[in-house]
Design a protein around this motif. Structure first.
Motif: not given
Length: 142
Positions: A45-58
């Motif tokens: 297994w592999v654990k991680g995170f992904s962060r999608h963002a634009k100014p002011g929101y994520e």
């Protein structure tokens, strides 16, 4: 003061944010062949995170990619990606309060459920696949 979004505004914003390439990071991984004689189970297994963002929101997804343990070593790199809850829920939306039709704020887990209904599995996982290990990582070149 927090920004306030209607459900429709949130849905439009979430679609836009998810379409942006995220920051993806692997935080932990495990590849263990196992040993039946010693009672050690096979793990991949592999654990991680992904962060999608634009100014002011994520929108941040915690995820786990599980390898196929039913086959040979090469199959351990055949990953199935799914949400992995490290906190209370995933995905997490930051940047605004989302109101329902009665002008009551949605709880965090309700917003997470709305995101998962709105976004297809491929839309949020397509960026993760590129950061997962490949079988060649086991080959040592001395």
């Amino acid at each position: 003061m927090d920004r306030i979004l209607t459900l429709k505004q949130f849905q439009d914003l979430a679609r836009e944010i998810i379409s942006l390439e995220p920051y993806v990071e692997v935080v932990d991984e495990c590849f263990q062949m196992g040993n039946e004689d010693r009672g050690i189970e096979k793990e991949a297994w592999v654990k991680g995170f992904s962060r999608h963002a634009k100014p002011g929101y994520e929108i941040t997804f915690d995820w786990i990619a599980r390898g196929n343990l039913d086959g040979y070593l090469i199959d351990m790199f055949d990953f199935t990606i799914e949400p992995f809850t490290r906190g209370e829920y995933t995905p997490v939306f930051k940047g605004a309060v989302v109101l329902d039709d009665y002008k009551e704020p949605f709880e965090g887990h309700e917003v997470a459920a709305k995101i998962m209904e709105l976004v297809s599995h491929e839309e949020w996982t397509k960026w993760i696949v590129d950061c997962l290990p490949e079988p060649r990582m086991l080959v040592q070149t001395d």
